[in-house]
Design a protein around this motif. Structure first.
Motif: not given
Length: 352
Positions: A81-93
């Motif tokens: 399982p993978v949880i993606m982490i990012s400073a980007v918080n847009d719906i497309d991402s």
């Protein structure tokens, strides 16, 4: 938490973020590995049994999307399982990550209560999937075991028909060759043997015969005490069934002489062969048996019971099928119970 802590891989090119998250997860009781880029992460994934990956999206050389695609394309890794982490918080991402197979998506900076809840939820889902896979593997192993047991009882084509739901399996075969074999004076010779010794010797002999039947593409029907029955030409018809049975009979003669129940006294067999039409089918609903019926079977049995020790007796019908490729010794006319007078022959050898 489990007795063995879950192992989490953190993938982030930012050393400060990576170390901060690692210390936090370690305080919560997780074992942690770290990777500074996608290539290093994939290398760790291929060499270590991981429970979860926290994967940053924005990384140089190989971004998180590419790492996720590579992981999910690998049959050995795609279950992680993978949880993606990012400073980007847009719906497309978020949508793209989920479409690529991520379990979840978290935005930086983390709400630590939410982070822990998401991690626990992913790990619980993985445990459930692992349990399901273990159950399915156990079920598959049991099914394979059942398959092997069924194939030990029934010919493969018959077993397949039974599995497909046929309740009554009965077929007519116009042309097969049946062989009966019986060890001469076996009961008398085995008087001094224990039951275990008796069974062991019979098992060795019949196991060797079973291997011959497999080698020659023949179908063992049954054993009755020290008697053995095999047929050629069913359930899959073949034109050379008489030749295959003859070859097996000659090999059986050689095998049985390697056994003895008393010092200096080797075993011998009587064998009988006949060719013709038979009926075949499955008997029973709990304990299955594949058996044959008809005059051809009865006559083959009579060829054995009216035969001589160490000889392979065949009917006129079988002789006519084999006489060009095998050598025979005429026995002449004998009186056969239930059949009257019959002209029979002893199979001697295959012609050079």
């Amino acid at each position: 938490m489990n007795a063995n802590p879950d192992l989490v891989l953190i993938v982030d090119d930012n050393e400060i973020n990576r170390d901060l998250l690692a210390r936090r997860l370690q305080k919560q009781g997780y074992d942690v590995l770290v990777a500074s880029n996608g290539f290093e992460a994939l290398k760790i994934m291929r060499s270590t049994a991981l429970d979860l990956v926290l994967l940053d999206i924005m990384m140089p050389q190989m971004n998180g999307y590419q790492v996720l695609e590579s992981l999910k394309a690998d049959l050995q890794l795609r279950h992680i399982p993978v949880i993606m982490i990012s400073a980007v918080n847009d719906i497309d991402s978020i949508v793209r990550c989920i479409e690529l197979g991520a379990e979840d998506y978290l935005s930086k900076p983390f709400n630590h209560v939410l982070l822990r809840a998401r991690i626990n939820a992913c790990l619980e889902k993985k445990r459930l999937r692992d349990q399901e896979q273990a159950y399915l593997q156990k079920l598959a192993a049991e099914q394979q075991k059942s398959e092997r047991l069924l194939l030990n009882i029934l010919p493969a084509p018959i077993a397949q028909r039974l599995k497909q739901g046929e309740s009554t399996i009965a077929d007519s075969f116009a042309d097969v060759t049946v062989l009966f074999a019986d060890i001469v004076n076996f009961t008398k010779l085995s008087d001094n043997l224990s039951p275990a010794e008796l069974v062991e010797i019979l098992n060795q002999i019949f196991s060797a015969f079973d291997q011959l039947a497999e080698n020659y593409g023949l179908e063992k029907i049954k054993t009755i005490g020290d008697a053995y029955m095999v047929v050629g030409g069913l359930p899959t018809p073949r034109p050379d069934h008489a030749e295959a049975i003859a070859d097996m009979a000659l090999e059986m003669q050689k095998i049985v002489t390697n056994f003895s129940l008393k010092p200096g006294e080797t075993l011998t067999m009587r064998m009988g062969i006949n060719t013709g039409p038979v009926e075949a089918g499955v008997i029973g609903t709990r304990k299955f048996a594949y058996d044959l019926w008809g005059d051809t079977v009865n006559t083959a049995n009579r060829m054995e019971s009216h035969g001589l020790a160490g000889k392979i007796q065949v009917t006129e019908t079988t002789y006519q099928r084999l006489r060009h490729g095998y050598e025979f010794q005429p026995r002449g006319i004998i009186d056969v119970k239930g059949k009257g007078e019959m002209n029979t022959y002893f199979l001697i050898m295959k012609k050079p």
